[in-house]
Design an enzyme around this catalytic site. Structure first.
Site, PDB file in Angstrom:
ATOM      1  CB  VAL A   1      -0.860  -0.008   1.359  1.00 26.80           C
ATOM      2  CG1 VAL A   1      -1.480   1.311   1.374  1.00 26.80           C
ATOM      3  CG2 VAL A   1      -1.840  -1.161   1.056  1.00 26.80           C
ATOM      4  CB  ALA A   2       3.933   2.189   1.973  1.00 29.59           C
TER       5      ALA A   2
ATOM      6  CD1 TRP B   1      -0.832   0.993  -6.377  1.00 27.66           C
ATOM      7  CD2 TRP B   1      -1.879   2.163  -5.011  1.00 27.66           C
ATOM      8  NE1 TRP B   1      -2.115   1.203  -7.063  1.00 27.66           N
ATOM      9  CE2 TRP B   1      -2.787   2.181  -6.190  1.00 27.66           C
ATOM     10  CE3 TRP B   1      -2.240   2.890  -3.878  1.00 27.66           C
ATOM     11  CZ2 TRP B   1      -3.893   2.787  -6.121  1.00 27.66           C
ATOM     12  CZ3 TRP B   1      -3.474   3.620  -4.028  1.00 27.66           C
ATOM     13  CH2 TRP B   1      -4.478   3.480  -5.207  1.00 27.66           C
ATOM     14  CG  HIS B   2      -0.989   5.592  -1.064  1.00 28.93           C
ATOM     15  ND1 HIS B   2      -1.343   4.235  -0.656  1.00 28.93           N
ATOM     16  CD2 HIS B   2      -1.927   6.254  -1.250  1.00 28.93           C
ATOM     17  CE1 HIS B   2      -2.492   4.286  -0.240  1.00 28.93           C
ATOM     18  NE2 HIS B   2      -2.820   5.516  -0.659  1.00 28.93           N
ATOM     19  CG  ASP B   3       4.929   9.108  -4.095  1.00 34.23           C
ATOM     20  OD1 ASP B   3       5.681   8.891  -5.074  1.00 34.23           O
ATOM     21  OD2 ASP B   3       4.771  10.318  -3.847  1.00 34.23           O
TER      22      ASP B   3
END
Length: 586
Positions: free
Chosen positions: A469-470, A472-474
């Site tokens: 998730v981290a 994927w965000h940036d």
């Protein structure tokens, strides 16, 4: 009757049909199991209503006094304000992300109307299938949105498709390479999103000065495209493995892998069907069953893949729907696609937009956080700046997601609702992540959490989930550390749940639970204030004000009491939903 209708309008059932048990008695009984008797009319809760009637207006007043004209810091934030349309007031349109959406809302609504009307006309006037129309319109929209950069997106799409198709006989290798390339593509985009086409092939050099599309930052929206790419590959490989198992069980003796036999459909000379699958498409499946819908192996084709990836209503930001579910809904219209449900959803979307407009016209929290104009404000006022800033962050994500979901519903596809709870209606970090960006959460559970072991190795799977998730965000180290810290913050709640698992019927349990919930809320608030609103300076300023000043200590005591009352109402709201047959565990 009016309150009952209002409650029904704002209910979870009206928000997403997946949450409505309907006439499913087993599901209703399961949700009802353990639900407590209603406390809404007890003396305790009547006192809570009085507390709400006093405290909520005080919170709004504090936020307004900290950000409006009467505050000495107002001249610092005034240059960030724009001319508004409510009561002659200015509007805080300083958040660039929401400003882009707000300024282009009429264009998005026009595009949605054009897409839906054109699709209805084409489908009625020709033999064109829904998926075929989605493919053609989606590719046109892709090039309109990203211009020449659409070729970069298509390059990723074709590589991902090729990995799954060419390595389907070795599914473990295919899955490993799919995930490796998928995550690797985020790093490629981060470093080479503007890499000249001419450096690849000189004949492509004109593309470097060509139209870059309405949305030049193609790499930002690629992240949602990646989720759909991975969904297709995982669904296809899962289907291929299922066919191999069926063929093995039907074979008396070991034999080398054989390509599934195909036969011509009786209804069409050009449609291929497998002889080892259930081809019944007449059943209306529930969401969980749609994840493994009985599609034919040839339905996992390049055209269907591109149609799914570029499906216009959900292309920009989701919500995310799996490939199996998309393809199934393209062939079957769900009962949730009806005029009444869509009108109610449209009204709720309009209500959210109007709420956002009122907040931006009367509470300039974003401009204050950008200019750090909080000198002289009390801890109460600073905390309200942060709280309303978080509400604006929540709304600025909710509104686009609901617009795109509304567009999809009108078009006949029902994706999951992304935001189930109001941001202020959360007391559990675990439950918060289930309700926030819910379609992404469901995607993560299906493709990462369960395959890696689920609750059997909760900490390790949670680390894997939040690491993805981290990233994927940036692509930033601080976001990766954020993901690991989230897992660390979850440990106390997980431990407490396990320790007190047999105490939920004790009369003192809900009060003790509130104490833990208040602690949870402070942790979530401070983490989000640090990351999204006040930053390091503002958060430190707030904490010092809370613990090192007499006014801060008084506010801290009152705030804890208010949060205690709020959590009791949150608990009862969830018990009320259980009594109605809804238990969303968030």
């Amino acid at each position: 009757m009016g309150l009952k209708n209002l409650g029904s309008f704002f209910s979870l059932k009206a928000l997403d049909s997946r949450l409505d048990p309907g006439t499913d008695q087993k599901r209703i009984q399961k949700a009802n199991l353990g639900a407590t008797k209603s406390r809404w009319n007890t003396l305790e809760f009547k006192l809570y209503y009085v507390a709400f009637a006093v405290i909520v207006p005080m919170m709004v007043k504090a936020a307004m006094s900290a950000t409006n004209e009467q505050n000495p810091n107002f001249p610092r934030i005034e240059p960030l304000l724009s001319q508004g349309w409510i009561g002659g007031r200015k509007v805080d349109n300083s958040d660039s992300q929401y400003r882009f959406f707000r300024d282009n809302l009429p264009l998005l609504l026009g595009l949605a109307v054009l897409h839906v009307l054109l699709k209805k006309i084409v489908l009625r006037a020709s033999q064109c299938r829904k998926v075929t129309f989605d493919l053609i319109f989606g590719l046109i929209f892709l090039f309109a949105a990203h211009g020449g950069n659409a070729l970069r997106v298509l390059g990723h799409l074709l590589i991902n498709f090729t990995i799954a198709k060419c390595l389907r006989r070795r599914p473990r290798v295919a899955k490993f390479l799919t995930w490796t390339y998928g995550i690797g593509s985020l790093f490629i985009n981060d470093n080479y999103r503007k890499y000249p086409f001419g450096n690849v092939l000189s004949i492509l050099s004109p593309l470097d000065s060509s139209f870059t599309g309405i949305i030049e930052r193609w790499d930002v929206f690629y992240n949602f495209t990646l989720l759909r790419m991975l969904s297709f590959d995982m669904d296809f490989l899962e289907k291929w493995q299922e066919i191999k198992k069926v063929k093995k069980s039907a074979t008396p003796s070991p034999s080398p892998p054989i390509k599934p036999e195909l036969k011509r459909s009786a209804s069409s000379a050009t449609t291929l069907e497998t002889i080892c699958e259930n081809g019944n498409n007449n059943l209306l499946l529930e969401e969980r069953a749609r994840l493994n819908a009985p599609h034919h192996i040839q339905d996992y084709s390049l055209s269907h893949y591109l149609a799914y990836i570029t499906y216009t209503p959900l292309f920009i930001a989701g919500p995310i729907i799996t490939f199996n579910d998309y393809l199934y809904q393209s062939q079957q219209t769900l009962p949730s696609i009806n005029r009444k449900a869509i009108v109610i959803y449209a009204l709720r979307f309009s209500f959210c937009v109007l709420t956002m407009e009122v907040v931006l016209h009367y509470i300039y929290a974003v401009a204050v956080s950008k200019t750090k104009a909080w000198e002289g404000d009390t801890p109460f006022e600073i905390s309200m700046i942060g709280l309303f800033n978080l509400n604006i962050v929540w709304l600025k994500l909710l509104i686009p997601w609901r617009l795109f979901r509304l567009w999809s519903l009108v078009d006949g596809i029902d994706p999951p609702e992304n935001m189930l709870r109001c941001m202020n209606n959360n007391f559990s970090a675990l439950a918060f992540w289930r309700a926030w960006h819910r379609s992404f959460n469901k995607w993560v559970v299906r493709y990462i959490y369960i395959p890696l072991g689920g609750s059997n190795s909760r900490i390790l799977t949670s680390l894997a989930v939040f690491s993805f998730v981290a990233i994927w965000h940036d692509i930033e180290l601080k976001l990766l550390l954020w993901g690991w810290l989230i897992v660390l913050f979850l440990l106390p709640e997980i431990t407490a749940q396990q320790y007190f698992s047999g105490c939920h019927k004790r009369p003192w349990y809900r009060y003790l639970r509130s104490v833990g919930a208040v602690f949870n809320i402070w942790m979530m608030m401070i983490a989000n204030l640090f990351g999204f609103c006040l930053g390091y300076d503002g958060t430190v300023y707030l904490i010092k004000g809370l613990f090192l000043t007499w006014s801060g200590i008084k506010f801290l005591i009152c705030a804890n009491a208010a949060l205690f009352v709020a959590t009791q109402v949150m608990f009862e709201q969830r018990e009320h939903e259980k009594r109605k047959g809804v238990n969303v565990k968030c």
